[in-house]
Scaffold this motif. Structure first.
Motif, PDB file in Angstrom:
ATOM      1  N   ILE A   1     -10.212  -6.116   0.616  1.00  0.00           N
ATOM      2  CA  ILE A   1      -9.203  -5.063   0.678  1.00  0.00           C
ATOM      3  C   ILE A   1      -8.528  -4.888  -0.681  1.00  0.00           C
ATOM      4  O   ILE A   1      -8.292  -3.759  -1.140  1.00  0.00           O
ATOM      5  N   ARG A   2      -8.215  -5.986  -1.341  1.00  0.00           N
ATOM      6  CA  ARG A   2      -7.570  -5.917  -2.653  1.00  0.00           C
ATOM      7  C   ARG A   2      -8.468  -5.192  -3.656  1.00  0.00           C
ATOM      8  O   ARG A   2      -8.006  -4.382  -4.465  1.00  0.00           O
ATOM      9  N   GLN A   3      -9.767  -5.459  -3.601  1.00  0.00           N
ATOM     10  CA  GLN A   3     -10.704  -4.799  -4.507  1.00  0.00           C
ATOM     11  C   GLN A   3     -10.737  -3.292  -4.259  1.00  0.00           C
ATOM     12  O   GLN A   3     -10.726  -2.486  -5.196  1.00  0.00           O
ATOM     13  N   ARG A   4     -10.725  -2.903  -2.989  1.00  0.00           N
ATOM     14  CA  ARG A   4     -10.750  -1.472  -2.650  1.00  0.00           C
ATOM     15  C   ARG A   4      -9.438  -0.789  -3.011  1.00  0.00           C
ATOM     16  O   ARG A   4      -9.428   0.387  -3.361  1.00  0.00           O
ATOM     17  N   LYS A   5      -8.344  -1.505  -2.919  1.00  0.00           N
ATOM     18  CA  LYS A   5      -7.054  -0.957  -3.337  1.00  0.00           C
ATOM     19  C   LYS A   5      -7.080  -0.637  -4.829  1.00  0.00           C
ATOM     20  O   LYS A   5      -6.583   0.415  -5.265  1.00  0.00           O
ATOM     21  N   TYR A   6      -7.665  -1.514  -5.604  1.00  0.00           N
ATOM     22  CA  TYR A   6      -7.706  -1.330  -7.053  1.00  0.00           C
ATOM     23  C   TYR A   6      -8.492  -0.076  -7.425  1.00  0.00           C
ATOM     24  O   TYR A   6      -8.054   0.708  -8.282  1.00  0.00           O
TER      25      TYR A   6
ATOM     26  N   THR B   1       0.831  -1.203   0.000  1.00  0.00           N
ATOM     27  CA  THR B   1       0.000   0.000   0.000  1.00  0.00           C
ATOM     28  C   THR B   1       0.870   1.259   0.000  1.00  0.00           C
ATOM     29  O   THR B   1       2.086   1.198   0.191  1.00  0.00           O
ATOM     30  N   ASN B   2       0.223   2.400  -0.202  1.00  0.00           N
ATOM     31  CA  ASN B   2       0.910   3.683  -0.131  1.00  0.00           C
ATOM     32  C   ASN B   2       0.968   4.128   1.325  1.00  0.00           C
ATOM     33  O   ASN B   2       0.200   4.988   1.773  1.00  0.00           O
ATOM     34  N   GLY B   3       1.859   3.523   2.063  1.00  0.00           N
ATOM     35  CA  GLY B   3       2.005   3.822   3.478  1.00  0.00           C
ATOM     36  C   GLY B   3       0.986   3.100   4.340  1.00  0.00           C
ATOM     37  O   GLY B   3       0.052   2.450   3.844  1.00  0.00           O
ATOM     38  N   CYS B   4       1.169   3.244   5.643  1.00  0.00           N
ATOM     39  CA  CYS B   4       0.274   2.570   6.589  1.00  0.00           C
ATOM     40  C   CYS B   4      -1.111   3.202   6.615  1.00  0.00           C
ATOM     41  O   CYS B   4      -2.106   2.527   6.858  1.00  0.00           O
TER      42      CYS B   4
ATOM     43  N   HIS C   1      -6.943   2.715   6.010  1.00  0.00           N
ATOM     44  CA  HIS C   1      -8.122   3.207   5.302  1.00  0.00           C
ATOM     45  C   HIS C   1      -8.827   2.067   4.577  1.00  0.00           C
ATOM     46  O   HIS C   1     -10.051   1.907   4.662  1.00  0.00           O
ATOM     47  N   LEU C   2      -8.062   1.261   3.859  1.00  0.00           N
ATOM     48  CA  LEU C   2      -8.634   0.135   3.122  1.00  0.00           C
ATOM     49  C   LEU C   2      -9.242  -0.894   4.072  1.00  0.00           C
ATOM     50  O   LEU C   2     -10.319  -1.444   3.804  1.00  0.00           O
ATOM     51  N   ALA C   3      -8.549  -1.161   5.179  1.00  0.00           N
ATOM     52  CA  ALA C   3      -9.023  -2.155   6.139  1.00  0.00           C
ATOM     53  C   ALA C   3     -10.355  -1.752   6.760  1.00  0.00           C
ATOM     54  O   ALA C   3     -11.296  -2.560   6.842  1.00  0.00           O
ATOM     55  N   ILE C   4     -10.443  -0.501   7.192  1.00  0.00           N
ATOM     56  CA  ILE C   4     -11.683  -0.034   7.833  1.00  0.00           C
ATOM     57  C   ILE C   4     -12.856  -0.074   6.855  1.00  0.00           C
ATOM     58  O   ILE C   4     -13.961  -0.522   7.192  1.00  0.00           O
ATOM     59  N   ARG C   5     -12.626   0.355   5.634  1.00  0.00           N
ATOM     60  CA  ARG C   5     -13.705   0.353   4.646  1.00  0.00           C
ATOM     61  C   ARG C   5     -14.094  -1.060   4.206  1.00  0.00           C
ATOM     62  O   ARG C   5     -15.220  -1.284   3.765  1.00  0.00           O
ATOM     63  N   ALA C   6     -13.176  -2.000   4.349  1.00  0.00           N
ATOM     64  CA  ALA C   6     -13.474  -3.382   3.949  1.00  0.00           C
ATOM     65  C   ALA C   6     -14.356  -4.105   4.966  1.00  0.00           C
ATOM     66  O   ALA C   6     -15.072  -5.042   4.615  1.00  0.00           O
ATOM     67  N   VAL C   7     -14.297  -3.686   6.232  1.00  0.00           N
ATOM     68  CA  VAL C   7     -15.014  -4.428   7.281  1.00  0.00           C
ATOM     69  C   VAL C   7     -16.277  -3.728   7.770  1.00  0.00           C
ATOM     70  O   VAL C   7     -17.058  -4.317   8.513  1.00  0.00           O
ATOM     71  N   ALA C   8     -16.479  -2.454   7.383  1.00  0.00           N
ATOM     72  CA  ALA C   8     -17.614  -1.710   7.919  1.00  0.00           C
ATOM     73  C   ALA C   8     -18.233  -0.820   6.854  1.00  0.00           C
ATOM     74  O   ALA C   8     -17.620  -0.529   5.819  1.00  0.00           O
ATOM     75  N   GLN C   9     -19.470  -0.380   7.140  1.00  0.00           N
ATOM     76  CA  GLN C   9     -20.215   0.480   6.243  1.00  0.00           C
ATOM     77  C   GLN C   9     -20.528   1.798   6.945  1.00  0.00           C
ATOM     78  O   GLN C   9     -20.452   1.891   8.171  1.00  0.00           O
ATOM     79  N   PRO C  10     -20.881   2.840   6.169  1.00  0.00           N
ATOM     80  CA  PRO C  10     -21.287   4.103   6.799  1.00  0.00           C
ATOM     81  C   PRO C  10     -22.380   3.865   7.848  1.00  0.00           C
ATOM     82  O   PRO C  10     -23.322   3.109   7.612  1.00  0.00           O
TER      83      PRO C  10
END
Length: 225
Positions: free
Chosen positions: A167-172, A5-8, A13-22
């Motif tokens: 997470i990989r999908q959100r990174k893309y 990733t581009n830094g930690c 950011h990717l991890a939080i968005r992958a496991v939770a919704q607004p």
């Protein structure tokens, strides 16, 4: 399982968005690194502060109480720095790390672990991240070279556990990729043993800084007078 990733910060950011919704809730240490709160707010989620001891780290008991409450069903993850937390500097003892992992597994929530400072330990063995004894993919480990080698390189990584594909999908869709040139340079630096030597040097420098600061500290009673 590792995704560069581009830094930690991007890893988190990717991890939080992958496991939770607004609208969901993310449990955090109190006080927490301000960047965590910015990510959570930016994602339209809520942060729930969990009592944290400056020596023992996040209170597993307080998190358990929160998860058992009526509002606990909205908690989707716990985000913490398990080793040398920012800003308190606390490190969870091994038994509390295991208890926290078991609690998150039992309630089926993600444990997002920022291990950015783990390599900077200068007294005794390097403390294990919680991810090291995770066998069910419950822990998402995030880290980078930013605090140990080069902040400007912006090369980090995330081990996504059960959420690797998400997470990989959100990174893309977020940034597609991370600089190949920096990855190759850092891979070579690690491969020839230079990174290990650098860590020994920076740990010694940290130990000396702590020693000098402790020796020059003004006693509290002098401040009062």
């Amino acid at each position: 399982e590792l995704l560069i990733t581009n830094g930690c910060m991007e890893a988190l950011h990717l991890a939080i968005r992958a496991v939770a919704q607004p609208g969901d809730t993310i449990a955090v240490e109190s006080p927490a690194y301000f960047g965590f709160l910015q990510i959570i707010e930016g994602a339209g989620m809520k942060a729930l502060e969990i009592a944290t001891d400056p020596v023992q780290g996040l209170s597993v008991e307080a998190l358990a109480q929160a998860l058992d409450s009526r509002s606990g069903q909205r908690i989707r993850a716990c985000v913490l720095v398990s080793n040398f937390s920012n800003p308190l500097g606390a490190t969870l003892p091994l038994e509390r790390k295991r208890a926290l992992l078991e609690l998150c597994r039992r309630h089926d929530i993600a444990l997002i672990e920022d291990d950015l400072y783990g390599e900077l330990n200068h007294a005794g063995a390097r403390p294990l991240p919680i991810k090291s004894f995770d066998r069910s993919g419950q822990v998402i480990l995030c880290s980078s070279f930013s605090k140990t080698l080069s902040p400007g390189a912006r090369v980090g990584w995330v081990a996504g556990g059960r959420w690797t594909d998400a997470i990989r999908q959100r990174k893309y869709v977020s940034s597609v990729a991370t600089s190949t040139l920096w990855q190759e340079a850092l891979a070579s630096f690690v491969a020839v043993g230079a990174y290990a030597r650098h860590l020994r040097s920076i740990r010694a420098a940290c130990a000396e800084s702590v020693r000098r600061f402790s020796a020059s500290a003004v006693p509290s009673r002098s401040i009062c007078t």
